[in-house]
Design an enzyme around this catalytic site. Structure first.
Site, PDB file in Angstrom:
ATOM      1  N   ASP A   1       0.848  -1.188   0.000  1.00  8.84           N
ATOM      2  CA  ASP A   1       0.000   0.000   0.000  1.00  8.84           C
ATOM      3  C   ASP A   1       0.893   1.251   0.000  1.00  8.84           C
ATOM      4  O   ASP A   1       1.735   1.407   0.882  1.00  8.84           O
ATOM      5  CB  ASP A   1      -0.882  -0.012   1.255  1.00  8.84           C
ATOM      6  CG  ASP A   1      -1.990   1.029   1.207  1.00  8.84           C
ATOM      7  OD1 ASP A   1      -1.789   2.107   0.608  1.00  8.84           O
ATOM      8  OD2 ASP A   1      -3.065   0.765   1.782  1.00  8.84           O
TER       9      ASP A   1
ATOM     10  N   LYS B   1      -0.817   9.830   1.307  1.00  4.85           N
ATOM     11  CA  LYS B   1      -0.856  11.050   2.112  1.00  4.85           C
ATOM     12  C   LYS B   1       0.386  11.143   2.994  1.00  4.85           C
ATOM     13  O   LYS B   1       0.797  10.170   3.612  1.00  4.85           O
ATOM     14  CB  LYS B   1      -2.117  11.083   2.970  1.00  4.85           C
ATOM     15  CG  LYS B   1      -3.406  11.207   2.160  1.00  4.85           C
ATOM     16  CD  LYS B   1      -4.618  11.300   3.060  1.00  4.85           C
ATOM     17  CE  LYS B   1      -5.905  11.440   2.243  1.00  4.85           C
ATOM     18  NZ  LYS B   1      -7.104  11.531   3.103  1.00  4.85           N
TER      19      LYS B   1
ATOM     20  N   ASP C   1       4.035  -0.389  -8.374  1.00  2.00           N
ATOM     21  CA  ASP C   1       3.585   0.362  -9.543  1.00  2.00           C
ATOM     22  C   ASP C   1       3.526   1.861  -9.223  1.00  2.00           C
ATOM     23  O   ASP C   1       3.277   2.669 -10.114  1.00  2.00           O
ATOM     24  CB  ASP C   1       2.200  -0.115  -9.976  1.00  2.00           C
ATOM     25  CG  ASP C   1       1.163   0.147  -8.886  1.00  2.00           C
ATOM     26  OD1 ASP C   1       1.366  -0.336  -7.749  1.00  2.00           O
ATOM     27  OD2 ASP C   1       0.155   0.829  -9.160  1.00  2.00           O
TER      28      ASP C   1
ATOM     29  N   THR D   1       3.166 -11.098  -9.511  1.00  2.00           N
ATOM     30  CA  THR D   1       2.028 -11.149  -8.597  1.00  2.00           C
ATOM     31  C   THR D   1       0.746 -10.911  -9.396  1.00  2.00           C
ATOM     32  O   THR D   1       0.783 -10.564 -10.579  1.00  2.00           O
ATOM     33  CB  THR D   1       2.135 -10.072  -7.506  1.00  2.00           C
ATOM     34  OG1 THR D   1       1.883  -8.790  -8.096  1.00  2.00           O
ATOM     35  CG2 THR D   1       3.522 -10.071  -6.866  1.00  2.00           C
TER      36      THR D   1
ATOM     37  N   TYR E   1      -1.373  -8.416  -8.981  1.00  2.00           N
ATOM     38  CA  TYR E   1      -1.395  -7.004  -9.339  1.00  2.00           C
ATOM     39  C   TYR E   1      -0.441  -6.720 -10.497  1.00  2.00           C
ATOM     40  O   TYR E   1      -0.761  -5.961 -11.419  1.00  2.00           O
ATOM     41  CB  TYR E   1      -0.995  -6.149  -8.132  1.00  2.00           C
ATOM     42  CG  TYR E   1      -2.099  -5.902  -7.140  1.00  2.00           C
ATOM     43  CD1 TYR E   1      -3.292  -5.295  -7.525  1.00  2.00           C
ATOM     44  CD2 TYR E   1      -1.938  -6.255  -5.803  1.00  2.00           C
ATOM     45  CE1 TYR E   1      -4.307  -5.060  -6.612  1.00  2.00           C
ATOM     46  CE2 TYR E   1      -2.955  -6.040  -4.883  1.00  2.00           C
ATOM     47  CZ  TYR E   1      -4.132  -5.433  -5.291  1.00  2.00           C
ATOM     48  OH  TYR E   1      -5.139  -5.206  -4.391  1.00  2.00           O
ATOM     49  N   GLU E   2       0.720  -7.318 -10.440  1.00  2.00           N
ATOM     50  CA  GLU E   2       1.730  -7.060 -11.460  1.00  2.00           C
ATOM     51  C   GLU E   2       1.243  -7.477 -12.845  1.00  2.00           C
ATOM     52  O   GLU E   2       1.447  -6.763 -13.838  1.00  2.00           O
ATOM     53  CB  GLU E   2       3.006  -7.807 -11.102  1.00  2.00           C
ATOM     54  CG  GLU E   2       4.206  -7.484 -11.963  1.00  2.00           C
ATOM     55  CD  GLU E   2       5.464  -8.110 -11.418  1.00  2.00           C
ATOM     56  OE1 GLU E   2       6.522  -7.915 -12.041  1.00  2.00           O
ATOM     57  OE2 GLU E   2       5.400  -8.799 -10.368  1.00  2.00           O
TER      58      GLU E   2
END
Length: 234
Positions: free
Chosen positions: A124, A128, A160, A198, A200-201
């Site tokens: 993650d 912020k 990413d 992964t 996500y990758e």
């Protein structure tokens, strides 16, 4: 945010004690004994659905792997992927454990110099500024990793997020750590077949988004070998 899953998840993961560890603190300093050998231990912090750690452990039976996440549903899905990977690649699950743990308290389940490698995959980014301390490459976390890694210790990091990558470069540099194999677009010439993707990758690559990656050399022996390879022109 709580991850939703189907009913009976807790019972399902509790029925797999040979693979899923729900009370990891009791194994602190004793993970080699749990695996029954003194092979290197590699850990993925934030394994998600488990594709990366499942495939990597299936392809490398001489290394012990631990995948960590804090949600029961992700442990369940990772266990399914692990068993599917073994069906595809052969072998057994003896070199893999899936652990439920909040990474913020990682030092409670591993002792100093107990690990050889830490993988941080698509953590993650906590964009912020006020949440910077939650980033898994914040110096507060990295100092913990340094203590947990042995003399061959390394950190392998992929994301990413350009902003997280820049933050991480500075974080590692501020702690005086040597970095290598830095890439701003890992798959620019096509998928790297020598590396496991992964979930996500794979999605990001298919969308044409660049993947950033680097390796951090932490342990004294690992650093000496790295410097020697540079001198040899490798």
């Amino acid at each position: 945010m709580r991850l939703r899953g189907r009913k009976g998840i807790r019972e399902e993961i509790e029925a797999q004690p040979e693979l899923i560890i729900l009370d990891p603190a009791r194994h602190r300093g004793q993970w080699s004994a749990l695996f029954g050998n003194d092979r290197p231990i590699h850990v993925e912090l934030g394994m998600g659905k488990g594709k990366f750690i499942s495939e990597l452990s299936a392809l490398n039976p001489n290394i012990n792997y631990i995948g960590i996440d804090m949600y029961d549903e992700l442990l369940r899905r990772a266990a399914e992927k692990a068993r599917a990977s073994r069906e595809e690649h052969g072998g057994d699950l003896s070199n893999l454990r899936l652990v439920r743990q909040n990474i913020e308290y990682i030092e409670q389940i591993f002792a100093s110099a107990e690990l050889e490698r830490i993988y941080l995959n698509f953590s993650d980014p906590w964009p912020k500024k006020k949440h910077a301390r939650r980033r898994l490459t914040h110096p507060g976390f990295v100092r913990k990793y340094i203590d947990l890694l042995n003399d061959r210790g390394e950190i392998h990091f992929k994301t990413d997020s350009r902003s997280l990558f820049e933050f991480s470069l500075n974080s590692f540099a501020d702690l005086g750590l040597r970095m290598r194999n830095i890439s701003l677009d890992l798959h620019a010439q096509g998928p790297r077949t020598d590396l496991i993707m992964t979930e996500y990758e794979t999605k990001f690559y298919e969308q044409g988004l660049p993947i950033h990656r680097l390796e951090v050399v932490v342990g004294e022996r690992a650093l000496a070998e790295h410097l020697a390879s540079l001198q040899a022109g490798e």
